[in-house]
Motif scaffolding. Structure first.
Motif, PDB file in Angstrom:
ATOM      1  N   ASN A 102       0.811  -1.222   0.000  1.00 36.74           N
ATOM      2  CA  ASN A 102       0.000   0.000   0.000  1.00 36.74           C
ATOM      3  C   ASN A 102       0.845   1.274   0.000  1.00 36.74           C
ATOM      4  OD1 ASN A 102      -2.494  -1.385   0.070  1.00 36.74           O
ATOM      5  ND2 ASN A 102      -2.302  -1.670   2.286  1.00 36.74           N
ATOM      6  N   ARG A 118       2.015   3.266  -2.126  1.00 38.38           N
ATOM      7  CA  ARG A 118       1.602   4.365  -3.004  1.00 38.38           C
ATOM      8  C   ARG A 118       0.448   5.173  -2.394  1.00 38.38           C
ATOM      9  NH1 ARG A 118      -0.547  -0.348  -4.410  1.00 38.38           N
ATOM     10  NH2 ARG A 118      -2.673  -0.526  -5.229  1.00 38.38           N
ATOM     11  N   HIS A 119      -0.261   4.585  -1.408  1.00 36.31           N
ATOM     12  CA  HIS A 119      -1.385   5.277  -0.780  1.00 36.31           C
ATOM     13  C   HIS A 119      -0.997   5.999   0.512  1.00 36.31           C
ATOM     14  CE1 HIS A 119      -3.979   3.166  -3.563  1.00 36.31           C
ATOM     15  NE2 HIS A 119      -3.602   1.993  -3.091  1.00 36.31           N
ATOM     16  N   TRP A 120       0.181   5.686   1.059  1.00 35.66           N
ATOM     17  CA  TRP A 120       0.541   6.236   2.379  1.00 35.66           C
ATOM     18  C   TRP A 120       0.709   7.743   2.331  1.00 35.66           C
ATOM     19  CZ3 TRP A 120       5.266   2.487   3.163  1.00 35.66           C
ATOM     20  CH2 TRP A 120       4.782   1.204   3.399  1.00 35.66           C
ATOM     21  N   HIS A 121       0.441   8.374   3.471  1.00 35.52           N
ATOM     22  CA  HIS A 121       0.762   9.786   3.641  1.00 35.52           C
ATOM     23  C   HIS A 121       2.256   9.923   3.918  1.00 35.52           C
ATOM     24  CE1 HIS A 121      -3.438  10.269   3.434  1.00 35.52           C
ATOM     25  NE2 HIS A 121      -3.711   9.930   4.678  1.00 35.52           N
ATOM     26  N   ASP A 168      -4.649   6.158   5.128  1.00 31.22           N
ATOM     27  CA  ASP A 168      -3.991   6.499   3.873  1.00 31.22           C
ATOM     28  C   ASP A 168      -4.969   7.199   2.948  1.00 31.22           C
ATOM     29  OD1 ASP A 168      -5.414   4.504   2.335  1.00 31.22           O
ATOM     30  OD2 ASP A 168      -3.949   2.978   2.926  1.00 31.22           O
ATOM     31  N   ALA A 169      -4.576   7.412   1.703  1.00 36.86           N
ATOM     32  CA  ALA A 169      -5.335   8.273   0.797  1.00 36.86           C
ATOM     33  C   ALA A 169      -6.576   7.616   0.212  1.00 36.86           C
ATOM     34  CB  ALA A 169      -4.425   8.752  -0.336  1.00 36.86           C
ATOM     35  N   ARG A 170      -6.745   6.321   0.378  1.00 31.14           N
ATOM     36  CA  ARG A 170      -7.934   5.663  -0.152  1.00 31.14           C
ATOM     37  C   ARG A 170      -9.176   6.114   0.617  1.00 31.14           C
ATOM     38  NH1 ARG A 170      -5.842  -0.374   0.301  1.00 31.14           N
ATOM     39  NH2 ARG A 170      -4.795   0.614   2.087  1.00 31.14           N
ATOM     40  N   TYR A 228     -10.040   4.389   3.828  1.00 32.41           N
ATOM     41  CA  TYR A 228      -8.956   4.292   4.806  1.00 32.41           C
ATOM     42  C   TYR A 228      -8.579   5.650   5.394  1.00 32.41           C
ATOM     43  CZ  TYR A 228      -7.929  -0.577   3.594  1.00 32.41           C
ATOM     44  OH  TYR A 228      -8.012  -1.940   3.420  1.00 32.41           O
ATOM     45  N   ARG A 229      -9.320   6.679   5.074  1.00 30.96           N
ATOM     46  CA  ARG A 229      -8.912   8.029   5.471  1.00 30.96           C
ATOM     47  C   ARG A 229      -8.950   8.241   6.977  1.00 30.96           C
ATOM     48  NH1 ARG A 229     -10.960  12.248   0.755  1.00 30.96           N
ATOM     49  NH2 ARG A 229      -9.566  11.418  -0.856  1.00 30.96           N
TER      50      ARG A 229
END
Length: 345
Positions: A203, A205-208, A257-259, A262-263
């Motif tokens: 994941n 690519r989605h992490w802050h 994360d950005a999904r 999942y915010r």
């Protein structure tokens, strides 16, 4: 082998140290008895008709499996004869009232990680016990510091029960022949700084930015100016990851994360993050959202999700330090801002 202390004897000895201690002990004994029944059911699986079949959707939108429903029923049945005012389960929208004037409320994930069973990976039960407040429902909206006991059971090669009670954490293992949990590790303590982390790296690519920065610096290790080279672990089972931290140390990260889904994080506050945070802190570790101590967070909704970063106190501190240097937002993690604000730069 020397005779080991049973969970039952341990709880009887602890009863005088906690308000309503005998009643609290009975609640924990009931959960342990349910866990013994579940351990046998999980081990037999398809042999007793548990085939992993999908059923309804639970309140969080996750697809229930037949074993989730069975586990929920086993635990509710076990708690009905104890001093529990209400039980909140992952598998139901609202708490079930059992004895409205009883002194305790229980929040529980009856079978965490049930999707892992088809791969024969460890799964578990997670529980949180808190004193009943002025009314049953408001009890679940108090911070995690209100908990008087918590723990989890791992159904794996051994069935292990981790219990946080009276400001300490003890680890028990099931003697299957005697059908008793026996104490194997009293007053467990988490190593303060183990160079090991657990995260689902797919994941990335989605992490802050703060999470990406921390993991990148762990991977760079001594080549990047760090004091140690890190190992990565990822079992994909919250209870198994938590037990490993108790035994070996390290940091577990399940961040927001950005999904869209999942915010606010993915793990449930009341029956996953709160009990795990109590275990971690009472064993000398820490648990954070990245920006706030988990035990200080009060739920806004019964099935609220949060980020969870937990484990060795220095590792959690490092993750939080990077978060503190960045603004909370859905960021472009490749921006130079986040490359400059790590631990070693």
């Amino acid at each position: 082998m020397d005779e080991r202390l049973t969970l039952r004897s341990h709880l009887d000895q602890s009863a005088s140290q906690t308000p309503h201690g005998a009643a609290l002990g009975d609640v924990i004994k009931a959960i342990a008895a349910a866990a013994i029944e579940l351990a046998a059911l999980i081990a037999d699986g398809p042999l007793v008709g548990i085939i992993g079949q999908d059923g309804d959707v639970n309140p969080d939108g996750d697809r229930q499996k037949d074993i989730d429903v069975a586990a929920d029923a086993v635990i509710r049945r076990a708690l009905r004869d104890t001093a529990v005012a209400a039980v909140l389960s992952e598998e139901a929208v609202l708490p079930e009232t059992l004895r409205p004037t009883a002194p305790f409320c229980v929040a529980i994930d009856p079978l965490d990680g049930s999707a892992n069973l088809e791969n024969n990976i460890s799964v578990g039960t997670i529980f949180s016990v808190r004193p009943r407040g002025n009314d049953v429902l408001s009890t679940f909206f108090e911070p995690g510091t209100a908990q008087c006991a918590a723990g989890f059971i791992v159904y794996g090669p051994q069935t292990t029960l981790v219990l946080a009670l009276n400001a300490r954490v003890d680890i028990f293992i099931l003697d299957r022949r005697a059908r008793e949990f026996l104490l194997i590790r009293p007053a467990a303590q988490i190593a303060r700084n183990t160079p090991e982390f657990a995260i689902n790296a797919s994941n990335r690519r989605h992490w802050h930015g703060p999470v990406r920065t921390y993991i990148d610096e762990c991977l760079a290790g001594t080549n990047g100016g760090g004091e140690a080279d890190f190992n990565m672990r990822w079992i994909g089972s919250l209870v198994a990851e938590s037990l490993r931290i108790l035994v070996r140390g390290g940091v577990f990260l399940y961040p927001a994360d950005a999904r869209p889904s999942y915010r606010e994080g993915r793990l449930r506050l009341l029956y996953e993050a709160h009990p795990m945070a109590l275990v971690m802190e009472w064993a000398g570790g820490a648990a954070s959202t990245g920006r706030r101590r988990i035990l200080e967070v009060a739920a806004r909704t019964l099935h609220q999700r949060v980020p969870l970063i937990m484990g060795s106190v220095l590792g959690v501190r490092d993750v939080a330090a990077i978060h503190e240097r960045t603004e909370p937002m859905f960021d472009n993690s490749d921006a130079p801002l986040f490359a400059r604000r790590g631990l070693f730069l």
